[in-house]
Structure formats: C-alpha cells, structure tokens
Design a protein around this motif. Structure first.
Motif, PDB file in Angstrom:
ATOM      1  N   ALA D  80       0.929  -1.245  -0.045  1.00  0.00           N
ATOM      2  CA  ALA D  80      -0.064  -0.323  -0.121  1.00  0.00           C
ATOM      3  C   ALA D  80       0.891   1.139  -0.027  1.00  0.00           C
ATOM      4  N   MET D  81       0.489   2.395  -0.638  1.00  0.00           N
ATOM      5  CA  MET D  81       1.245   3.590  -0.783  1.00  0.00           C
ATOM      6  C   MET D  81       1.752   3.928   0.244  1.00  0.00           C
ATOM      7  N   GLN D  82       0.984   3.695   1.562  1.00  0.00           N
ATOM      8  CA  GLN D  82       1.364   4.469   3.070  1.00  0.00           C
ATOM      9  C   GLN D  82       2.435   3.816   3.402  1.00  0.00           C
ATOM     10  N   ALA D  83       2.967   2.555   3.194  1.00  0.00           N
ATOM     11  CA  ALA D  83       4.195   1.878   3.567  1.00  0.00           C
ATOM     12  C   ALA D  83       5.302   2.049   2.575  1.00  0.00           C
ATOM     13  N   HIS D  84       5.113   2.669   1.416  1.00  0.00           N
ATOM     14  CA  HIS D  84       6.223   2.795   0.836  1.00  0.00           C
ATOM     15  C   HIS D  84       7.703   3.230   1.465  1.00  0.00           C
ATOM     16  N   GLY D  85       7.555   4.573   1.944  1.00  0.00           N
ATOM     17  CA  GLY D  85       8.544   5.123   2.223  1.00  0.00           C
ATOM     18  C   GLY D  85       9.355   4.216   3.438  1.00  0.00           C
ATOM     19  N   ARG D  86       8.739   3.790   4.182  1.00  0.00           N
ATOM     20  CA  ARG D  86       9.228   3.069   5.439  1.00  0.00           C
ATOM     21  C   ARG D  86       9.993   1.715   4.924  1.00  0.00           C
ATOM     22  N   VAL D  87       9.269   1.197   4.066  1.00  0.00           N
ATOM     23  CA  VAL D  87       9.912  -0.212   3.493  1.00  0.00           C
ATOM     24  C   VAL D  87      11.246   0.128   2.573  1.00  0.00           C
ATOM     25  N   TYR D 171      -8.188   5.181  -0.639  1.00  0.00           N
ATOM     26  CA  TYR D 171      -9.267   6.290  -0.134  1.00  0.00           C
ATOM     27  C   TYR D 171      -8.800   6.839   1.164  1.00  0.00           C
ATOM     28  N   LEU D 172      -7.563   6.726   1.667  1.00  0.00           N
ATOM     29  CA  LEU D 172      -7.228   7.102   3.043  1.00  0.00           C
ATOM     30  C   LEU D 172      -6.226   8.145   2.643  1.00  0.00           C
ATOM     31  N   PRO D 173      -5.697   8.980   3.856  1.00  0.00           N
ATOM     32  CA  PRO D 173      -4.789  10.124   3.473  1.00  0.00           C
ATOM     33  C   PRO D 173      -3.574   9.368   3.203  1.00  0.00           C
ATOM     34  N   GLY D 174      -2.868   9.737   2.031  1.00  0.00           N
ATOM     35  CA  GLY D 174      -1.563   9.193   1.535  1.00  0.00           C
ATOM     36  C   GLY D 174      -1.937   8.373   0.399  1.00  0.00           C
ATOM     37  N   GLY D 175      -3.295   8.224   0.112  1.00  0.00           N
ATOM     38  CA  GLY D 175      -3.978   7.823  -0.979  1.00  0.00           C
ATOM     39  C   GLY D 175      -4.321   8.587  -2.114  1.00  0.00           C
ATOM     40  N   GLY D 176      -5.062   8.265  -2.866  1.00  0.00           N
ATOM     41  CA  GLY D 176      -5.747   9.175  -3.788  1.00  0.00           C
ATOM     42  C   GLY D 176      -5.108   9.206  -5.260  1.00  0.00           C
ATOM     43  N   PRO D 177      -5.718   9.841  -6.167  1.00  0.00           N
ATOM     44  CA  PRO D 177      -5.390   9.967  -7.539  1.00  0.00           C
ATOM     45  C   PRO D 177      -4.064  10.536  -7.914  1.00  0.00           C
ATOM     46  N   ARG D 197       8.543  25.652 -10.543  1.00  0.00           N
ATOM     47  CA  ARG D 197       9.018  26.494  -9.863  1.00  0.00           C
ATOM     48  C   ARG D 197       7.910  27.026  -8.592  1.00  0.00           C
ATOM     49  N   ARG D 198       6.703  26.545  -9.273  1.00  0.00           N
ATOM     50  CA  ARG D 198       5.612  26.891  -8.338  1.00  0.00           C
ATOM     51  C   ARG D 198       4.252  26.007  -8.719  1.00  0.00           C
ATOM     52  N   VAL D 199       3.259  25.962  -7.674  1.00  0.00           N
ATOM     53  CA  VAL D 199       2.310  25.216  -7.963  1.00  0.00           C
ATOM     54  C   VAL D 199       0.858  25.844  -7.494  1.00  0.00           C
ATOM     55  N   MET D 200      -0.079  25.587  -8.057  1.00  0.00           N
ATOM     56  CA  MET D 200      -1.523  25.968  -7.443  1.00  0.00           C
ATOM     57  C   MET D 200      -2.483  24.686  -7.941  1.00  0.00           C
ATOM     58  N   ALA D 201      -3.500  24.662  -7.125  1.00  0.00           N
ATOM     59  CA  ALA D 201      -4.376  23.573  -7.324  1.00  0.00           C
ATOM     60  C   ALA D 201      -5.709  23.840  -6.787  1.00  0.00           C
ATOM     61  N   MET D 202      -6.728  23.311  -7.277  1.00  0.00           N
ATOM     62  CA  MET D 202      -8.045  22.870  -6.688  1.00  0.00           C
ATOM     63  C   MET D 202      -8.268  21.474  -6.469  1.00  0.00           C
ATOM     64  N   SER D 203      -8.857  21.148  -5.390  1.00  0.00           N
ATOM     65  CA  SER D 203      -8.906  19.915  -5.051  1.00  0.00           C
ATOM     66  C   SER D 203     -10.161  19.581  -4.184  1.00  0.00           C
ATOM     67  N   GLY D 204     -10.570  18.457  -4.091  1.00  0.00           N
ATOM     68  CA  GLY D 204     -11.612  18.033  -3.294  1.00  0.00           C
ATOM     69  C   GLY D 204     -12.130  16.783  -3.284  1.00  0.00           C
ATOM     70  N   ILE D 205     -13.304  16.396  -2.358  1.00  0.00           N
ATOM     71  CA  ILE D 205     -13.530  14.986  -2.332  1.00  0.00           C
ATOM     72  C   ILE D 205     -15.117  14.890  -3.168  1.00  0.00           C
ATOM     73  N   ALA D 206     -15.077  14.383  -4.267  1.00  0.00           N
ATOM     74  CA  ALA D 206     -16.157  14.386  -5.056  1.00  0.00           C
ATOM     75  C   ALA D 206     -17.196  13.448  -4.849  1.00  0.00           C
ATOM     76  N   ILE D 207     -16.535  12.366  -4.471  1.00  0.00           N
ATOM     77  CA  ILE D 207     -17.601  11.093  -4.248  1.00  0.00           C
ATOM     78  C   ILE D 207     -17.334  10.582  -2.964  1.00  0.00           C
ATOM     79  N   PRO D 208     -18.134  11.189  -1.962  1.00  0.00           N
ATOM     80  CA  PRO D 208     -17.533  10.755  -0.231  1.00  0.00           C
ATOM     81  C   PRO D 208     -17.491   9.494  -0.076  1.00  0.00           C
ATOM     82  N   ILE D 217     -17.447   2.709   1.888  1.00  0.00           N
ATOM     83  CA  ILE D 217     -16.403   3.313   2.792  1.00  0.00           C
ATOM     84  C   ILE D 217     -16.583   4.769   2.702  1.00  0.00           C
ATOM     85  N   ASP D 218     -16.041   5.650   3.602  1.00  0.00           N
ATOM     86  CA  ASP D 218     -16.038   7.034   3.701  1.00  0.00           C
ATOM     87  C   ASP D 218     -14.761   7.421   3.031  1.00  0.00           C
TER      88      ASP D 218
END
Lengths: 369, 369, 369, 369
Positions: D80-87, D171-177, D197-208, D217-218
């Motif tokens: 799972a993505m969330q474990a990549h760094g540690r492993v 769908y948990l923090p650290g995941g997502g598209p 050099r710089r970044v700007m974004a719009m983001s949200g949870i479209a399908i809760p 799941i939430d």
C-alpha cells in the motif's frame, strides 16, 4: 508431464520463432500442459536455433520422422506455403492433430482430399487463419446477425503491406499476397456473410524484381489484387490485397447494410474493436477492444479442444471454401471472366452473449488477470 | 448590367434551388456580372418558385424557348439525368455556353456527338462533376505527379448514401448511383491516374421497392455497384457506390504506391484535405483543408472562362472517357466479363505550386477575405 | 423597406468586414428585413470601404452621429475591445438595440452599470459570444441536464492560436487572449455548469515582442493563461488560452461526470458535434453535426427578437458573470491567490428536444433548404 | 543460477500479481538471470498465492525477514502507498537494491532522507513511475530539445479513471489519484520541461462514499484535482487527475510551443507514439509506435544496471521533485494560494538518435524478434 499435449513443429522460420513458439511459452506459463518434442526444419541450423531458444527435446530435418514419432500428438505445419498441403495430409494420415498455417494447400483437389480425410481422421484438423476466434469478429458477427445494420449489400476488406524481404517462396507460384494476406479477408467476409457464389478479379505483377534475403529475384506470381465476391441477393464485396502497399489507415473490414454500417477498428488479423452506425441511433458507436487475442490463437483453441475432446469451431470446410474463392480469383484475374464458386460450408455461429466487465472498469488492459 | 453573363436555368429541382442558384447569388454578392434571365421547368410551379426566390426575369416550361432567346448566354442543364444529353446538345447547337450536370448523356454515341460538336461550337461545354477544381484534388495530383508515393498500383474510391427519397427518375434506366455518385470517383481516379484500359463490375438491384415522393415504386435500374478499373501496368482501382449505404467513415479516395500512400480526408465531392504516408518520412502527414470549394464550383470557373475568353480546364473528352467507363461497367455487371475501354483523354495538369498563407495563420476559416 | 431593422455598424475592421456584414447579406438574401444605414470607423477609409462593399447608406467617423440618428434601430459594436463598454452604454442610453462584441467592457463597474441600464432600456442588449445558440451547445446542455453523464466533477476547455498579426490593441491592457478567445470557453462552461464560485490562474507575457501590422511592438498585457474555475461541490474546470498556440487537435470542451464523459467535436466558437461516453453504453457515441451555425449568429437571433418583440435568450447577466471570472482570473494570475466570484446568473435552459431529419437522410450538408 | 539477481517481493497485491511478477517471468524467458526468492505480504494467503503461481522459493508476512536475508539482492516495494517510504528506506539501509512503486513516500522529510541515503547506499534506488524509459517519451524529449516546436509555453496532462474498487488505502490519507495517477503526468512534464518553480491547485472529495472490496466506505482524501504548474518564463502546465473520470479520448500529454505542438498518442503510462505540428511543415505528422514498453519496465532497466554495474537513468532526485510538487499541490488545494517549489534536479537527457527499422517494414508489431 503425464497428460501433456506433445507438439512437433515443422518449419522453424519466423512464423514459428516469432509467433507460435512464444505462444507455447505463454500457454505453458498459464499452466497449459504442453511439451515441445520436435523442432523440424530442412535447414538443421534453424531447427537447432528453435531447440536452443525454446527448450525443445529433439530436432530433425526430416518431417517424416516427426510424423512417425509416437511422442508427437500435435503437428504445427509452419513450412513454406507450397509444402502445407503435403505435410498436413501426411500428418493427418499419421493420426496426428494438425494445425496448418494458411493456405491449407495450393491445389483444390489436394485440399478437398485433405478435408475428406479430416472427416474420419483420428486427429483434428485446424486451418489458419483463426480470425473467427477473435472477440471483435464474434461481436461483429452478433451485430450483423441480430440485424443491427439490416441486410448487408456492400462490403470492403483490405490487407496488404510492402511484402516480405525474406523467404523467396513468397514470390513463387503458390505464394503471393492473396494466399498470405487476402486469405484473412476472405475468411472474415465468408465468416460474416456466409458462402460466396461468384468471384471476379484483376491481378498482376506490379513489382517484377525484388530484393529478398539480400538477393535480387524475379517475381513469378501476382503480387497485386482487387477481387470482387458475389454473395447473392445483390451483395458484393471487394478484397484489396498486395505486396504493393506501404501503409494504410482504413478499416480491415467494412459492411454496409440497409439499416446501418459496421466496420472493424484495425485489421482482421489484429482487430481492436469495431464502429457501428445504426440509422435508429443517428450516431457512430465506437467499441474499442484492446484485446489480447493474437493471430496464433487457434493453437490455444486446438489444445483446449484436444484436452476436452470437443470439435474445434474452425472447420476445414470453411478453409476449403476460402481456398476455392482464392484459386478462382487467380483464374479470373488471368482470363477476365467471372467464376462460379461450387463449394459451400456451414458458417460458425456465435449467438450467445458472454459476460464481460463494464468497459470503464477495465482500467489497465495490459494487466494480467 | 452591360456585359453580364446572362443565365438560363433548365430544371428547377433541388440541384438548382439548393445549390446552383444560391451559388449565383454568392457570386453576384462578390460582384461577378451575372444575370438570371430564365427559369425553365416542365412543372410551371417549380419555375415560378425559382423565379420568386432568386429574382429571375422570366419563366417557361419549354426549354426550346430558353435556347432560342437572344438574351441567354449560358445554359445550366439541371434536369433529370435522362434529359441531359438532348438538352445539352441542343443548347450547344444554339450557340450557348453550356454547363451540364452529370452525366452528360446516358448514351455513348450521343455523348461522342456532343463532344464533337463542342470542338467547334461557339460556346464552351463544361460537364460536371467539377471535382478537379478543388484545392484538395489539385494538391493530391501534385503529390502523385511529384512521385511522393512512387508508382501507384492500387486505389480505392467510395461514394454512396441511402438514396434519394424524391425524383422517381433516379430509379429508372439511366439513373442509379453510378451516374449520380460513382461518377465523382471515376472522374477523380482518371484525373489522378490518367486514362483507364479495362473495367469489370458486379452490380444489381439490392432494394427492389422504395418509397419515393411518398409513393412505393419498383426500382428499374441497378442501385448497387462494385467496379474494378485497370489502368495498365498492374494498377487496379475499385469504385464502391450504391443507394445502399447509410453512413461511412472512410476516405473518398485512396492511392497506394511503391513509396507511400495518399488518401483524401472526406470525399471527392466535398474534400477536406489529405493524408500522406511516405516511407522516407516514416509518419502520416495530415493536411487539413477546410476549403470553401463547393461541388457547384464549375459554374464559377465557366463564368470566369467566358469573361476572360479562355478554355475551361475541365474537358469534354474527360467526361466522355468517364462515361464510357460507367457504361461499360454496367455491361460488365450484366454479363460478367471484362470490357476494354476505347477512348482516351489528355489529363489536366496542375504543376504550379500556388502561394498560400501558412496554415497556422489561417485562424478562422469561416471568415471572408 | 417599411418595417426593416435599420443597422448602424460601429467599427469596420475585420470582424465587420469578414463576418458580421457578410451575415447581414446572407440574411437579406433569406428575406430578413434588414437595412444597413451607417458605417462608422475612426478611420474614414475603412468606413468607405465597408460602404462600397456592402451598399451602406452613410458613413461617419463619429459614433455619436450614429447613436443620434433616428434612422438607426440596432447598433453593432465592433470596435477595438477597449471601446466596447463606452459605446455600448451610450447606444443603450440612446434607446438603440445593441449587439456588442466581447468583452462587453474591460471594467466590472462599467459592466455592472451597463447591465443595470439594460434592465430598463428601450432596446435589447446582446453580448457576444453567442455560443449558447449553437446546435452542438444545446445538445450537450440537454445531455448534461438529462443526467447522461451523471454529476460533472472535472472539465477542460481550450482555445488559442498564434495571435493576431494586425490590431495593436490586442496586445495592450484590456486586450489579450482571455478577453478575445478564452471568453468563449468561460461562457460555454458557465452555460453548461452554471455560476462559478472561485477562480485561480497562472498568467504571463510569454512573447514580449511581436510584429503587428508590420511593426515590432512591445506586448503590454498577458498573452498566456491557465485558469482554474471552481463550480462548487468539488467540480473544477480548467481553461487554457493564449496567443501562444500554433495548432491543436483536442476538443474545445470536455466534461467528466460520474456516469460518463461528453466532449465537443471542434471548438466552442465553431462546433461540429459531440462525443458521448456513458458507462451504461460501454461505447463512445459520436454525433457529428456539420452545422451551418456561425459565431456571428447572435445577430440573427437579435433581429428575430426585435421583429417578434421577445427577449433574447443570451442574457447580459451571464456576460457580466463571465467578465467577473475573467477579471478575477487576471488578478489571481498576478497575486497567486484564489478569488471568490460574487455575481451569479440564471443559466439559460434548452429542455425541449427539437425535431430533426434523421442523420443518414441529410446527405449534402452544404445544400440550402 | 550462479549470478542471478535474487528478488524479494514485498506486497503481493494486484500490482505484483498482475504486472511485476508476469514481467519477471517474461524476463526469465528472455534469459535474464533472475530468481524469485521471497513473496512477502501481511496477508499470508496472498503471499502463498504468489508463491504458487510464480514458483517463488519462500513466503513470509514479515518484511524485515526479507531485508535480513542474505539471499535477497533486489527488493520490490509493492505495498500500500502509505508503507512505501518506510519499507524502501529500510531496504536501502539493509544494502539491497530497491525498486519502489510510486510514491516513494508520502512525506517530504522522509523522502529527502531516503534520497540522501541512496546517494551512498550499496544498492541502487529506483522510484516509479518509469515513464521516461518509454520510446515515445524519449522521442518527444528529442523533438522538444531539438527545438522542433520552439519555446514551450503551455502544456496539459491528463490521467484518471473511475477509481479502484479494491484497496481501501486508496481512499485514505496518503492515497488518492494524485499519488496514484497524476504522478505519471508530473513525472512526464518535469522530464520534458525540467524543474518546476511554483504550483497551484483546486482539489476536493467529489464522491464521499464508495464501494470498495464489497463494503461502503467513507473517502478520507481528495479524489479530484486540477493542478497548475509554473515552469518559469511564462510556461504553465495543467494536470487533471481524479478517481472521477469514466473514460477519455484526449492525449495524455500536450505541449504547445512558439513553433509548433507535440502531443502523445495514448497516455504516458501506456504511450502509443506522438503527433507533431510544426509551422514550417504546415501539417500534422503522426508517429504511431505500437511499442511493447510496459509501465513496469523500470524493473528490466534496474536489473540491467545491477548486472552491468551502471547507474540507472531514473534518478531519486527527480522522484523527490515530483513528490514535492504533489505535496505542495495538496496544500495549495486546501488553502488556495500558490506554493513555491524548493527542490530541483538534473533532468535526464536522451540526445542520441537510435537506429530503427523503417516503419513500413515493421509489419507485425506483435511478433517477437
């Protein structure tokens, strides 16, 4: 392996090395019980190369040795076209299952005899091309036979390229693009529309000298064809094929009916889905199928039929009918008159809709299941 | 207007009302000196409707009256196909300039006579279709004749639709899709490849009964064609045409050569550019031309030729050659044998590259210059 | 003409000469009661050229003269962008009907004032772009509002080109691609998705010096934009626009919903139909509409509204909302923070399905009815 | 095998079973010296399934056991993505070569630490995605860096789908598209255009709420993004990504320059060639590459680097830069302000043109060499 299907490969050229033998490997990885027991080629070094690359038990330069071997269940006939008929017949008579690349023979009498033998032979006979096994072909068949485009009256098929720069036999009598390439189109059209009644053609040698295997040779058979096929009831198809085509961006198969149109995306030897117009819809529907079907897929089908002891859905009578159309097209191309087609066959049916995953959920078509 | 070209329109059906007369209006807005002096139709109400909508000076139901009038310089022959030859011949003999819609005649002898007369007539004879005037055609001609795709050996052309639901004469002898639609393809192919040598065809009546002008009628001429054309040196084209086609997504013209491929974007009656493959490039080049050329454009050309007293580049001999191919295709479709083509013509040349604005600077193709 | 709508044209540059005045001619040919009474331009020679080409009664270099004239019913404001607001406001106050090219103003306060005036003015105010009148836009609106693609959450819009090589004002403050081109995208997106809530942008001067009207000039306003628009409920659009784009092959508008996707074929200023994916279909549906809609079409609409005394469906409040988005995008591009949008509007509705001829029976889209 | 590279797989979900392990098999068939010695998964049944299907020597549920084993040379981090760094960090510290799926970490500090360690570690660190290895990417890079499209000022990138219906961690923090899909786009854009050099974004949870692995799941992390990236000199890109996209028909990557445009055919995780417009050409050039490159191809590259003891061309510093862009985009999406990017990297170069067979001679792209 106890119950493995044991395979002898006759002809170790590019078709074996680049296509059928890699398929055997993939099937083995998928746990199909397959063993490669013979690599046979007139050129011993080619047989040896196949043995080395694909871990094949034995090699020989004598195809009779393969046919005589008790170890062999299934023979792949992948020789030069001109030898297909003779080897396929002998293999059937030796009691083997036979997959023969196209054409099954160059000669209508020999082909008729092979079909007759296959009707009572111990082994199955499966003649390439295997195009009716593709998901795209079967979907198109269902659309046409469900009446989605009404009564078909016009069709076009197309398959060609610049021509092989290896294999001198491609340019000798019995070779040429009709037997090598157009055969796919004729198989697809008759698979979709049923038996043909009449054929007419223009043909010729467009490029009389070519470099093949590094030598300049004289081309001795037609390399360029336009063929008309009459399916009865004012339904006419054209097949355009040649070693005279550098590149194209047209559908491999197009069918025009009284209520709509259907055409392949890609070509019948490598289809990628289809496009459908129905007057009632008022739009094109584009069905993309990045399918993993491959033109060697008949081997998988034949192996499954052997293992489950059921008859292959690719029938020798269809291959014979296709051969008659091609042979008569060559005659018509030479004398400028229409030729009647005498043979017929029972076209395969694909009525049942199969279950599929919704397209938008098949995210990564390269991923294995 | 003093020096205006004065036009008599014979036949006030949809071709006049929807295409040629609106073109006359557009040309008038662009300050071409044109006057509409006669609207002629067997049906007086149609002539009256044309008069009303396009401010035409007089009406008549008798085309002889138009030809006899001193006021008329140029006659547009837009009648039912079966009358084209007779009216065009009489108009030429009356000393008028003549634009005749396709086909120029249904009969080879009459057509030959018309061509002979045109060689010494006072007025010019311009026979539709005018496809060789389009920017796309001329660019393709230049590519082919510059050798960009090498020696052409295969070609395909396509033009069809569901068929008119008006105009009973479309379905009578002398009508049909070959004379109405396929004529474009035959004109384009011969314009690009030069005179043809031989023709072969399959043809038939696919849909024997149709609703036309609200009535169910019996179709009395072939509505479905596949035609092979031999251009010599193993170069073969196919023309597919019919009132049996609902919709298509294929190029109108495809040419396959020894060094590449060229194909039209869109169709030859409404081309939108072309696509070019050259082996040396290793890519498709896509030239989009959202041109404002229209299939009636021959009228503009003819008017300019009249005003400047120069010979039109669309030649009657080309139209005759096309007619011979079509007439012989109909014969071949009936007896199943190849037919020799006897006539020839000098194909028009388009050697000079013309100046154009770089494509990325033509931002709004709808904007008038 | 007794009851003709009498038109004064203010600004006789390429937009008048190449687009609106030719439209007036076409409408006149279609028997719309229209008269051209004034050609006005700061450059008298331009006014004279318009008069000459389009038979306009008078010319002037003073737009106040046009507004003061009793002869004028409808004013077309086709000046440099920077003058739009002032002229439009004065024309409304003079009691005229007004069509103003985009943007209606460069200034939010002036624009708000114009909208307020239009609410009680004698004449109608119609602000370009007129994109919501196109058949393609309305069909897409119906698809989205019928729920065919579910809830939309992502959208993209695109419009750019290499930039004008005429008209210095395009590169001065108040000019630039956002007001000239991006305005189409912002109008289409808000027309489809409703009022926006928030905007964010990156912008800059990518090409600081350009050749315009034969002289090298310094560019003084941003020529390059990426703009994000928040429509609430996690629905985000991007508009990409610039005078920094040579050519593109992407849809003008794309909408991504929870049940499917819809995208325009072509661009919103010149749409050619749309493509629709619905998960339930499992295919793309391609609806091609070779429509005759033109980006000047608002003039036809406004004339019809004047003649029939009904309110135009293009509303000034929508134009104001679009302007606020653009002005705030410029601010965000400069300070790097998101901006709230304060205005709102009632989006136009296109619920009723209109009758059409089946697509396969519309054979020749160039033919006039 | 004496000198085989011995592989331990950590994480036996769909990425291992459907993609990396089949690749190992293919590489083995091609005689790469590879051995699978460990299948590790928290779920013992998944490890057992991998062992069974791919003939893996041992299984474990404890990744520390894999890292401690002398038998293991190369660790594939496919958890799972969330474990990549540690492993990944632990594996590097254990002296192993490491291939880590994207993202290398969720945390900038941890990621920076991993990069630092990799600079002196015994083993190589290779971070997915491996997109810069694809033939299409490298050809596009060469075009851009040869100046074929001039100075790039606008770019768009796109990658999304309906979202996984398995794997709650998406769908948990650290995941997502953005970490799962958009990471490809950000890698491609920075690979082509260099550091941002710089970044700007719009983001949200479209399908809760979503159904995942059969349960509702939430959703706890953003599933919908529009991201702007500033590359300096008025060069702006947008990345559109989400688990909110059902289907698309747009290029994965588009670059707009002052002399032309280049865009990918297909998407950057599965590219099929590219399309090139150059003003000097006045046409689109379409280069189709039905390449056999696969998104797991970094493993082949890493194995070759290990065997030949050369540094991989995919650099950890590039992956870190991409991660910073993504992390800052998430922050910008939350607070609505632009974020500076602090890191940089040395972009890989692909200057040398490689030899290829002419495209028209590559007839059958499915055939193995």
């Amino acid at each position: 392996m106890e119950n493995a299907v044991k395979i002898g490969v006759i002809g170790c050229g590019s078709v074996a090395m680049g296509a059928y033998l890699p398929l055997v490997q993939r099937l083995q990885l998928q746990r199909y019980p397959l063993e490669l027991v013979y690599a046979c080629d007139l050129d011993a070094s080619k047989a040896a190369a196949a043995q080395e690359k694909f871990d094949i038990k034995r090699t020989t330069t004598d195809f009779e040795e393969v046919l005589a071997s008790d170890e062999v269940d299934l023979v792949l006939v992948l020789t030069a076209m001109q030898a297909h008929g003779r080897v396929a017949r002998a293999a059937l008579e030796a009691g083997k299952h036979v997959l023969v690349e196209k054409p099954m023979s160059m000669d209508l009498e020999e082909a008729a005899e092979i079909v007759r033998i296959s009707e009572t032979s111990k082994g199955f006979l499966l003649c390439a091309p295997h195009v009716i096994l593709s998901e795209t072909f079967q979907e198109m068949w269902r659309r046409v036979h469900a009446g989605d485009i009404g009564q078909v009256h016009l069709a076009r098929a197309f398959y060609g390229w610049a021509g092989p720069f290896w294999g001198r036999w491609y340019y000798l009598p019995g070779g040429g693009p009709l037997f090598d390439l157009g055969v796919y189109n004729v198989t697809s059209l008759t698979g979709l529309l049923g038996p043909a009644r009449r054929v007419m053609a223009m043909s010729g040698i467009a490029i009389p000298r070519r470099e093949v295997d590094g030598e300049l040779i004289d081309v001795q058979t037609e390399d360029n064809f336009q063929i008309l096929i009459d399916f009865g009831e004012a339904t006419f198809a054209v097949v355009t094929t040649g070693f005279t085509i550098q590149r194209y961006r047209v559908p491999g198969i197009e069918l025009y009916g009284t209520e709509g149109t259907i055409q392949m995306i890609g070509e019948d030897w490598n289809p990628q889905g289809y496009e459908l117009w129905r007057n009632a819809d008022g739009c094109w529907r584009v069905y993309e199928q990045r399918s993993l079907w491959h033109w060697t897929d008949g081997l998988r089908h034949l192996v499954e039929c052997i293992l489950e002891n059921r008859t292959p859905i690719i029938r020798p009578q269809h291959a014979y009918h296709v051969l008659e159309i091609m042979v008569k097209a060559m005659e018509s191309g030479r004398d400028g008159t229409a030729k009647e087609i005498e043979s017929s066959f029972e076209p395969p049916r694909f009525d049942l809709e199969h279950e599929t995953v919704a397209a938008h959920l098949r995210h990564d078509p390269t991923r294995e299941e």
